[in-house]
Scaffold this motif. Structure first.
Motif, PDB file in Angstrom:
ATOM      1  N   LYS A  27       0.718  -1.388  -0.103  1.00  0.00           N
ATOM      2  CA  LYS A  27       0.035   0.003  -0.082  1.00  0.00           C
ATOM      3  C   LYS A  27       0.909   1.217  -0.113  1.00  0.00           C
ATOM      4  O   LYS A  27       0.321   2.217  -0.420  1.00  0.00           O
ATOM      5  N   GLU A  28       2.072   1.081   0.530  1.00  0.00           N
ATOM      6  CA  GLU A  28       3.039   2.345   0.725  1.00  0.00           C
ATOM      7  C   GLU A  28       3.732   2.152  -0.358  1.00  0.00           C
ATOM      8  O   GLU A  28       4.167   1.345  -1.293  1.00  0.00           O
ATOM      9  N   THR A  29       4.436   3.584  -0.860  1.00  0.00           N
ATOM     10  CA  THR A  29       5.559   3.369  -1.850  1.00  0.00           C
ATOM     11  C   THR A  29       6.870   3.196  -1.228  1.00  0.00           C
ATOM     12  O   THR A  29       7.190   3.592  -0.117  1.00  0.00           O
ATOM     13  N   ILE A  30       7.467   2.356  -2.008  1.00  0.00           N
ATOM     14  CA  ILE A  30       8.640   1.954  -1.223  1.00  0.00           C
ATOM     15  C   ILE A  30       9.756   1.714  -2.308  1.00  0.00           C
ATOM     16  O   ILE A  30       9.667   1.985  -3.507  1.00  0.00           O
ATOM     17  N   TYR A  31      11.079   1.715  -2.068  1.00  0.00           N
ATOM     18  CA  TYR A  31      12.402   1.796  -2.825  1.00  0.00           C
ATOM     19  C   TYR A  31      12.829   0.352  -2.576  1.00  0.00           C
ATOM     20  O   TYR A  31      13.158  -0.135  -1.541  1.00  0.00           O
ATOM     21  N   SER A  32      13.530  -0.043  -3.592  1.00  0.00           N
ATOM     22  CA  SER A  32      14.161  -1.126  -3.702  1.00  0.00           C
ATOM     23  C   SER A  32      15.418  -1.066  -4.614  1.00  0.00           C
ATOM     24  O   SER A  32      15.066  -0.560  -5.528  1.00  0.00           O
ATOM     25  N   VAL A  33      16.462  -1.696  -4.474  1.00  0.00           N
ATOM     26  CA  VAL A  33      17.620  -1.934  -5.429  1.00  0.00           C
ATOM     27  C   VAL A  33      17.664  -3.109  -5.946  1.00  0.00           C
ATOM     28  O   VAL A  33      17.987  -4.161  -5.574  1.00  0.00           O
ATOM     29  N   GLN A  34      17.325  -3.113  -7.521  1.00  0.00           N
ATOM     30  CA  GLN A  34      17.413  -4.226  -8.403  1.00  0.00           C
ATOM     31  C   GLN A  34      18.859  -4.623  -8.795  1.00  0.00           C
ATOM     32  O   GLN A  34      19.556  -3.411  -9.052  1.00  0.00           O
ATOM     33  N   VAL A  35      19.224  -5.771  -8.642  1.00  0.00           N
ATOM     34  CA  VAL A  35      20.729  -6.184  -8.791  1.00  0.00           C
ATOM     35  C   VAL A  35      20.716  -7.141  -9.894  1.00  0.00           C
ATOM     36  O   VAL A  35      22.125  -7.253 -10.335  1.00  0.00           O
ATOM     37  N   LYS A  36      19.762  -7.729 -10.309  1.00  0.00           N
ATOM     38  CA  LYS A  36      19.893  -8.718 -11.430  1.00  0.00           C
ATOM     39  C   LYS A  36      18.640  -8.889 -12.220  1.00  0.00           C
ATOM     40  O   LYS A  36      17.586  -8.647 -11.879  1.00  0.00           O
ATOM     41  N   ALA A  37      18.726  -8.999 -13.685  1.00  0.00           N
ATOM     42  CA  ALA A  37      17.549  -9.208 -14.053  1.00  0.00           C
ATOM     43  C   ALA A  37      17.594 -10.563 -15.043  1.00  0.00           C
ATOM     44  O   ALA A  37      18.909 -10.541 -15.694  1.00  0.00           O
ATOM     45  N   PHE A  38      16.958 -11.616 -15.185  1.00  0.00           N
ATOM     46  CA  PHE A  38      17.246 -12.645 -16.139  1.00  0.00           C
ATOM     47  C   PHE A  38      16.078 -12.906 -17.171  1.00  0.00           C
ATOM     48  O   PHE A  38      14.971 -12.296 -17.068  1.00  0.00           O
ATOM     49  N   VAL A  39      16.416 -13.341 -18.174  1.00  0.00           N
ATOM     50  CA  VAL A  39      15.530 -13.625 -19.332  1.00  0.00           C
ATOM     51  C   VAL A  39      15.131 -15.076 -19.432  1.00  0.00           C
ATOM     52  O   VAL A  39      15.720 -16.025 -19.358  1.00  0.00           O
ATOM     53  N   ASP A  40      13.676 -15.104 -19.413  1.00  0.00           N
ATOM     54  CA  ASP A  40      12.975 -16.436 -19.442  1.00  0.00           C
ATOM     55  C   ASP A  40      13.640 -17.533 -18.791  1.00  0.00           C
ATOM     56  O   ASP A  40      13.767 -18.529 -19.290  1.00  0.00           O
ATOM     57  N   LYS A  41      13.845 -17.083 -17.444  1.00  0.00           N
ATOM     58  CA  LYS A  41      14.295 -17.976 -16.628  1.00  0.00           C
ATOM     59  C   LYS A  41      13.881 -17.782 -15.108  1.00  0.00           C
ATOM     60  O   LYS A  41      14.151 -16.673 -14.699  1.00  0.00           O
ATOM     61  N   ASN A  42      12.961 -18.720 -14.680  1.00  0.00           N
ATOM     62  CA  ASN A  42      12.110 -18.333 -13.265  1.00  0.00           C
ATOM     63  C   ASN A  42      13.162 -18.794 -12.510  1.00  0.00           C
ATOM     64  O   ASN A  42      13.096 -19.993 -11.863  1.00  0.00           O
ATOM     65  N   LEU A  43      14.258 -18.110 -11.896  1.00  0.00           N
ATOM     66  CA  LEU A  43      15.303 -18.540 -10.821  1.00  0.00           C
ATOM     67  C   LEU A  43      15.021 -17.694  -9.606  1.00  0.00           C
ATOM     68  O   LEU A  43      15.040 -16.446  -9.755  1.00  0.00           O
TER      69      LEU A  43
END
Length: 199
Positions: free
Chosen positions: A119-135
Protein backbone atom coordinates in the motif's frame (compact mmCIF):
# COMPACT_ATOMS: atom_id res chain seq x y z
CA UNK A 1 17.77 17.20 -21.80
CA UNK A 2 18.72 13.59 -21.00
CA UNK A 3 18.79 11.11 -23.87
CA UNK A 4 17.85 7.44 -23.54
CA UNK A 5 18.78 4.79 -26.04
CA UNK A 6 15.94 2.80 -27.59
CA UNK A 7 17.48 -0.44 -26.33
CA UNK A 8 17.58 0.98 -22.78
CA UNK A 9 13.94 2.03 -23.08
CA UNK A 10 13.04 -1.46 -24.25
CA UNK A 11 14.95 -2.92 -21.29
CA UNK A 12 13.03 -0.63 -18.91
CA UNK A 13 9.70 -1.76 -20.38
CA UNK A 14 10.77 -5.36 -20.01
CA UNK A 15 11.72 -4.72 -16.37
CA UNK A 16 8.30 -3.18 -15.72
CA UNK A 17 6.51 -6.18 -17.22
CA UNK A 18 8.69 -8.51 -15.22
CA UNK A 19 7.87 -6.69 -11.97
CA UNK A 20 4.16 -7.02 -12.67
CA UNK A 21 4.41 -10.78 -13.16
CA UNK A 22 6.41 -11.26 -9.96
CA UNK A 23 3.85 -9.19 -8.09
CA UNK A 24 1.11 -11.48 -9.42
CA UNK A 25 3.10 -14.51 -8.22
CA UNK A 26 3.47 -12.96 -4.77
CA UNK A 27 -0.26 -12.24 -4.59
CA UNK A 28 -1.00 -15.86 -5.52
CA UNK A 29 1.40 -17.05 -2.84
CA UNK A 30 -0.24 -14.77 -0.26
CA UNK A 31 -3.69 -16.14 -1.17
CA UNK A 32 -2.37 -19.70 -0.82
CA UNK A 33 -0.78 -18.94 2.56
CA UNK A 34 -4.01 -17.27 3.76
CA UNK A 35 -5.92 -20.45 2.88
CA UNK A 36 -3.35 -22.49 4.79
CA UNK A 37 -3.68 -20.17 7.79
CA UNK A 38 -7.48 -20.50 7.77
CA UNK A 39 -7.21 -24.27 7.50
CA UNK A 40 -4.69 -24.39 10.38
CA UNK A 41 -6.91 -22.17 12.51
CA UNK A 42 -9.92 -24.40 11.83
CA UNK A 43 -7.90 -27.52 12.69
CA UNK A 44 -6.65 -25.87 15.88
CA UNK A 45 -10.21 -24.93 16.91
CA UNK A 46 -11.47 -28.45 16.19
CA UNK A 47 -8.58 -29.92 18.17
CA UNK A 48 -9.33 -27.58 21.09
CA UNK A 49 -13.03 -28.55 21.02
CA UNK A 50 -12.20 -32.27 20.95
CA UNK A 51 -9.72 -31.79 23.80
CA UNK A 52 -12.33 -29.94 25.87
CA UNK A 53 -14.93 -32.67 25.27
CA UNK A 54 -12.33 -35.31 26.14
CA UNK A 55 -11.41 -33.50 29.35
CA UNK A 56 -15.04 -33.07 30.39
CA UNK A 57 -15.72 -36.73 29.64
CA UNK A 58 -12.60 -37.78 31.53
CA UNK A 59 -13.58 -35.67 34.52
CA UNK A 60 -17.13 -37.06 34.46
CA UNK A 61 -15.86 -40.66 34.33
CA UNK A 62 -13.34 -39.90 37.05
CA UNK A 63 -16.00 -38.37 39.29
CA UNK A 64 -18.29 -41.33 38.68
CA UNK A 65 -15.48 -43.82 39.43
CA UNK A 66 -14.43 -41.98 42.56
CA UNK A 67 -18.04 -41.93 43.79
CA UNK A 68 -18.34 -45.72 43.45
CA UNK A 69 -15.11 -46.55 45.27
CA UNK A 70 -15.90 -47.76 48.78
CA UNK A 71 -12.50 -47.34 50.35
CA UNK A 72 -11.47 -43.80 51.18
CA UNK A 73 -7.75 -44.61 50.76
CA UNK A 74 -8.27 -46.33 47.40
CA UNK A 75 -10.46 -43.44 46.33
CA UNK A 76 -7.80 -40.90 47.31
CA UNK A 77 -4.90 -42.82 45.66
CA UNK A 78 -6.76 -43.35 42.35
CA UNK A 79 -7.83 -39.74 42.19
CA UNK A 80 -4.30 -38.41 42.81
CA UNK A 81 -2.69 -40.74 40.22
CA UNK A 82 -5.30 -39.98 37.62
CA UNK A 83 -5.14 -36.22 38.27
CA UNK A 84 -1.35 -36.11 37.90
CA UNK A 85 -1.47 -38.05 34.62
CA UNK A 86 -4.29 -35.86 33.32
CA UNK A 87 -2.49 -32.65 34.27
CA UNK A 88 0.68 -33.73 32.43
CA UNK A 89 -1.30 -34.59 29.29
CA UNK A 90 -3.20 -31.31 29.45
CA UNK A 91 0.02 -29.36 30.03
CA UNK A 92 1.63 -31.03 27.00
CA UNK A 93 -1.36 -30.17 24.83
CA UNK A 94 -1.42 -26.57 26.06
CA UNK A 95 2.30 -26.18 25.32
CA UNK A 96 1.73 -27.57 21.82
CA UNK A 97 -1.19 -25.17 21.22
CA UNK A 98 0.90 -22.22 22.47
CA UNK A 99 3.71 -23.11 20.06
CA UNK A 100 1.27 -23.38 17.14
CA UNK A 101 -0.27 -20.04 18.10
CA UNK A 102 3.18 -18.37 18.15
CA UNK A 103 4.00 -19.79 14.71
CA UNK A 104 0.68 -18.57 13.31
CA UNK A 105 1.28 -15.13 14.83
CA UNK A 106 4.66 -14.87 13.08
CA UNK A 107 3.11 -15.85 9.74
CA UNK A 108 0.28 -13.35 10.29
CA UNK A 109 2.77 -10.55 11.06
CA UNK A 110 4.68 -11.42 7.88
CA UNK A 111 1.56 -11.08 5.72
CA UNK A 112 0.46 -7.88 7.45
CA UNK A 113 3.91 -6.42 6.70
CA UNK A 114 3.60 -7.53 3.03
CA UNK A 115 0.16 -5.86 2.77
CA UNK A 116 1.55 -2.65 4.28
CA UNK A 117 4.46 -2.62 1.82
CA UNK A 118 2.03 -3.05 -1.08
CA UNK A 119 0.00 0.00 0.00
CA UNK A 120 2.96 2.33 0.56
CA UNK A 121 5.55 3.68 -1.86
CA UNK A 122 8.75 1.74 -1.30
CA UNK A 123 12.18 1.77 -2.88
CA UNK A 124 14.27 -1.29 -3.61
CA UNK A 125 17.62 -1.87 -5.35
CA UNK A 126 17.43 -4.15 -8.37
CA UNK A 127 20.64 -6.15 -8.68
CA UNK A 128 19.90 -8.62 -11.47
CA UNK A 129 17.44 -9.42 -14.25
CA UNK A 130 17.09 -12.75 -16.03
CA UNK A 131 15.47 -13.48 -19.38
CA UNK A 132 13.00 -16.37 -19.61
CA UNK A 133 14.41 -18.03 -16.52
CA UNK A 134 12.31 -18.41 -13.39
CA UNK A 135 15.21 -18.42 -10.95
CA UNK A 136 14.60 -17.68 -7.28
CA UNK A 137 17.77 -16.45 -5.59
CA UNK A 138 16.32 -16.21 -2.09
CA UNK A 139 13.75 -17.83 0.11
CA UNK A 140 10.24 -16.48 -0.38
CA UNK A 141 9.97 -16.04 3.39
CA UNK A 142 12.54 -13.21 3.32
CA UNK A 143 10.57 -9.97 3.53
CA UNK A 144 13.47 -7.75 2.45
CA UNK A 145 13.84 -9.18 -1.08
CA UNK A 146 11.66 -9.03 -4.17
CA UNK A 147 11.57 -11.33 -7.16
CA UNK A 148 9.39 -9.67 -9.80
CA UNK A 149 8.27 -11.03 -13.21
CA UNK A 150 8.16 -8.46 -15.96
CA UNK A 151 7.68 -10.03 -19.37
CA UNK A 152 10.01 -11.54 -20.42
CA UNK A 153 12.35 -10.68 -17.51
CA UNK A 154 12.60 -11.80 -13.92
CA UNK A 155 14.05 -9.04 -11.71
CA UNK A 156 15.72 -9.62 -8.36
CA UNK A 157 15.69 -6.66 -5.93
CA UNK A 158 17.13 -6.33 -2.44
CA UNK A 159 15.93 -4.08 0.38
CA UNK A 160 12.67 -2.26 1.12
CA UNK A 161 13.22 1.40 1.96
CA UNK A 162 10.86 4.23 2.85
CA UNK A 163 12.96 6.96 1.23
CA UNK A 164 14.86 7.31 -2.02
CA UNK A 165 17.95 8.49 -0.10
CA UNK A 166 18.09 5.25 1.93
CA UNK A 167 17.78 3.16 -1.23
CA UNK A 168 20.48 5.20 -3.02
CA UNK A 169 22.87 4.77 -0.07
CA UNK A 170 22.27 1.00 -0.11
CA UNK A 171 22.81 0.96 -3.90
CA UNK A 172 26.19 2.66 -3.47
CA UNK A 173 27.18 -0.03 -0.96
CA UNK A 174 26.14 -2.77 -3.40
CA UNK A 175 28.10 -1.13 -6.24
CA UNK A 176 31.14 -1.03 -3.96
CA UNK A 177 30.68 -4.79 -3.41
CA UNK A 178 30.72 -5.43 -7.18
CA UNK A 179 27.07 -5.11 -8.24
CA UNK A 180 27.83 -2.44 -10.84
CA UNK A 181 24.47 -2.71 -12.63
CA UNK A 182 22.39 -2.19 -9.46
CA UNK A 183 19.79 0.59 -9.64
CA UNK A 184 16.95 1.93 -7.48
CA UNK A 185 13.37 1.03 -8.40
CA UNK A 186 10.16 2.26 -6.75
CA UNK A 187 6.89 0.45 -6.13
CA UNK A 188 3.41 1.51 -5.02
CA UNK A 189 0.45 -0.78 -4.40
CA UNK A 190 2.73 -3.68 -5.34
CA UNK A 191 3.42 -2.22 -8.82
CA UNK A 192 6.54 -0.68 -10.27
CA UNK A 193 6.34 3.08 -10.81
CA UNK A 194 8.74 5.70 -12.12
CA UNK A 195 11.03 7.23 -9.49
CA UNK A 196 9.66 10.69 -10.37
CA UNK A 197 6.08 9.54 -9.63
CA UNK A 198 7.09 8.17 -6.24
CA UNK A 199 8.18 11.49 -4.78
Amino acid sequence: MPFIEESDLLELHKDIDKAQIINERLLDQIKYKNKELKRSKLQRNIFAAITAVFLIGTLAITSFTVGLTSSAQQQSADYVNFSIDSLEVIKGRLDNLKQQNEELSLVREFYLAKKFLEKETIYSVQVKAFVDKNLSLASESLTNTMFVKTNPFYAYSVGNFETLEEAQKFRRELVAMGFNDAFVASYRDGKRIAIEDAQ
